[in-house]
Design a protein around this motif. Structure first.
Motif, PDB file in Angstrom:
ATOM      1  N   GLY A   1       0.815  -1.205   0.000  1.00  0.00           N
ATOM      2  CA  GLY A   1       0.000   0.000   0.000  1.00  0.00           C
ATOM      3  C   GLY A   1       0.849   1.256   0.000  1.00  0.00           C
ATOM      4  N   VAL A   2       1.856   1.312   0.902  1.00  0.00           N
ATOM      5  CA  VAL A   2       2.685   2.517   0.969  1.00  0.00           C
ATOM      6  C   VAL A   2       3.726   2.566  -0.148  1.00  0.00           C
ATOM      7  CG1 VAL A   2       2.400   2.994   3.414  1.00  0.00           C
ATOM      8  CG2 VAL A   2       4.218   1.464   2.685  1.00  0.00           C
TER       9      VAL A   2
ATOM     10  N   GLY B   1      -6.677  -3.740   3.426  1.00  0.00           N
ATOM     11  CA  GLY B   1      -6.386  -5.019   2.787  1.00  0.00           C
ATOM     12  C   GLY B   1      -7.332  -6.107   3.276  1.00  0.00           C
ATOM     13  N   LEU B   2      -7.628  -6.088   4.581  1.00  0.00           N
ATOM     14  CA  LEU B   2      -8.602  -7.036   5.126  1.00  0.00           C
ATOM     15  C   LEU B   2     -10.010  -6.742   4.611  1.00  0.00           C
ATOM     16  CD1 LEU B   2      -7.324  -7.248   8.819  1.00  0.00           C
ATOM     17  CD2 LEU B   2      -7.007  -8.935   6.996  1.00  0.00           C
ATOM     18  N   ILE B   3     -10.308  -5.466   4.366  1.00  0.00           N
ATOM     19  CA  ILE B   3     -11.594  -5.122   3.749  1.00  0.00           C
ATOM     20  C   ILE B   3     -11.653  -5.708   2.338  1.00  0.00           C
ATOM     21  CG2 ILE B   3     -13.015  -3.223   2.867  1.00  0.00           C
ATOM     22  CD1 ILE B   3     -11.974  -1.521   5.186  1.00  0.00           C
TER      23      ILE B   3
ATOM     24  N   ILE C   1     -16.381  -0.864   0.955  1.00  0.00           N
ATOM     25  CA  ILE C   1     -15.319   0.010   0.477  1.00  0.00           C
ATOM     26  C   ILE C   1     -15.903   1.262  -0.162  1.00  0.00           C
ATOM     27  CG2 ILE C   1     -15.133  -1.174  -1.754  1.00  0.00           C
ATOM     28  CD1 ILE C   1     -12.265   0.476   0.248  1.00  0.00           C
ATOM     29  N   ALA C   2     -17.056   1.135  -0.813  1.00  0.00           N
ATOM     30  CA  ALA C   2     -17.703   2.301  -1.418  1.00  0.00           C
ATOM     31  C   ALA C   2     -18.137   3.293  -0.343  1.00  0.00           C
ATOM     32  CB  ALA C   2     -18.904   1.868  -2.253  1.00  0.00           C
ATOM     33  N   ILE C   3     -18.691   2.777   0.750  1.00  0.00           N
ATOM     34  CA  ILE C   3     -19.117   3.657   1.850  1.00  0.00           C
ATOM     35  C   ILE C   3     -17.915   4.360   2.469  1.00  0.00           C
ATOM     36  CG2 ILE C   3     -20.081   3.675   4.187  1.00  0.00           C
ATOM     37  CD1 ILE C   3     -21.933   1.379   3.263  1.00  0.00           C
ATOM     38  N   LEU C   4     -16.838   3.617   2.720  1.00  0.00           N
ATOM     39  CA  LEU C   4     -15.658   4.194   3.346  1.00  0.00           C
ATOM     40  C   LEU C   4     -14.999   5.241   2.448  1.00  0.00           C
ATOM     41  CD1 LEU C   4     -14.105   1.007   4.954  1.00  0.00           C
ATOM     42  CD2 LEU C   4     -15.184   2.911   6.142  1.00  0.00           C
TER      43      LEU C   4
ATOM     44  N   GLU D   1      -4.442   3.556   1.359  1.00  0.00           N
ATOM     45  CA  GLU D   1      -5.502   2.667   1.845  1.00  0.00           C
ATOM     46  C   GLU D   1      -6.197   1.969   0.685  1.00  0.00           C
ATOM     47  OE1 GLU D   1      -7.790   5.504   3.973  1.00  0.00           O
ATOM     48  OE2 GLU D   1      -6.320   5.738   5.580  1.00  0.00           O
ATOM     49  N   LEU D   2      -6.434   2.714  -0.394  1.00  0.00           N
ATOM     50  CA  LEU D   2      -7.078   2.115  -1.563  1.00  0.00           C
ATOM     51  C   LEU D   2      -6.176   1.066  -2.206  1.00  0.00           C
ATOM     52  CD1 LEU D   2      -9.656   2.232  -3.265  1.00  0.00           C
ATOM     53  CD2 LEU D   2      -8.538   3.960  -4.703  1.00  0.00           C
ATOM     54  N   PHE D   3      -4.885   1.366  -2.295  1.00  0.00           N
ATOM     55  CA  PHE D   3      -3.938   0.377  -2.799  1.00  0.00           C
ATOM     56  C   PHE D   3      -3.940  -0.856  -1.895  1.00  0.00           C
ATOM     57  CE2 PHE D   3      -1.416   3.876  -5.033  1.00  0.00           C
ATOM     58  CZ  PHE D   3      -1.831   3.475  -6.292  1.00  0.00           C
TER      59      PHE D   3
END
Length: 228
Positions: free
Chosen positions: A126-127, A149-151, A176-179, A199-201
């Motif tokens: 991610g980073v 990633g767990l999401i 994920i759409a809500i977040l 976070e998206l990555f």
């Protein structure tokens, strides 16, 4: 004697999730006590900033390593250590709550090793992808890319489950759409920074790993490769 028919009212938390939770909670508890003046003396107030500086992820340091092709172990380890340092109690508590809830569901569906792999791989990639995509000097800390990633893994489980029922699979991405929607709204009123991209990555890394880690998926993948 233990009653063999006894069922606990709440399923026990998987050990790997508990250990990850305790690692994050332990760091935050020490910082909380220090900031409250209970431990460490007057100098303890600056512990959080010191941890961000010593263990947070720096895009500038990452760029320096790439440009010079030098990778000191102390700097490389930041891609892991940043996940266990947070900006404050509230920042940490939300990450811990999501870790417990999502980690438990993913562990029950895929096993504890999968949780461990997804947690660390999502945080690391991610980073790294964030640093490659942007040149933002802001320090990154917090377990949110890992949790996202767990999401992603949770979304994969729901995606497969909905497919088996013949339901609309896009519903698997509701969380994920809500977040991301909350992130967008927050950014409209406050300066939210660019960490949402890491976070998206992390989400995509977690989702993608499930094609290998989820039960039966590796066999399916090998079957597809052999038939090409």
């Amino acid at each position: 004697m233990t009653d063999p028919d006894f069922q606990p009212p709440v399923n026990p938390m998987p050990a790997v999730v508990t250990l990850l939770f305790l690692a994050i909670a332990g760091v935050e508890a020490g910082l909380f006590l220090a900031e409250a003046g209970i431990i460490g003396g007057p100098g303890a107030v600056g512990w959080r900033l010191a941890l961000v500086r010593d263990y947070g992820f720096s895009n500038d340091l990452f760029d320096w390593m790439i440009e010079n092709w030098r990778f000191p172990a102390s700097e490389v380890l930041r891609v892991v250590s940043y996940s266990f340092v947070h900006l404050g109690f509230t920042h940490a508590i939300f990450a811990m709550v999501l870790l417990l809830a999502l980690g438990k569901m993913v562990a029950e569906a895929m096993g504890q090793v999968a949780v461990l792999v997804i947690f660390f791989a999502s945080g690391i990639m991610g980073v790294v992808l964030y640093a490659l995509a942007l040149d933002d000097p802001i320090w990154l800390v917090g377990a949110y890319p890992n949790v996202y990633g767990l999401i992603g893994a949770y979304s994969f489980v729901m995606w497969r489950r909905l497919a088996s029922r013949g339901d609309q699979q896009y519903r698997a991405f509701s969380l994920i759409a809500i977040l991301m929607g909350i992130q967008l709204l927050w950014g409209m009123f406050f300066e939210s920074g660019t960490q949402w991209l890491a976070e998206l990555f992390g989400f995509f890394v977690g989702f993608g790993l499930c094609f290998v880690l989820a039960p039966g998926e590796w066999a399916k993948l090998r079957g597809r490769v052999r038939h090409r």
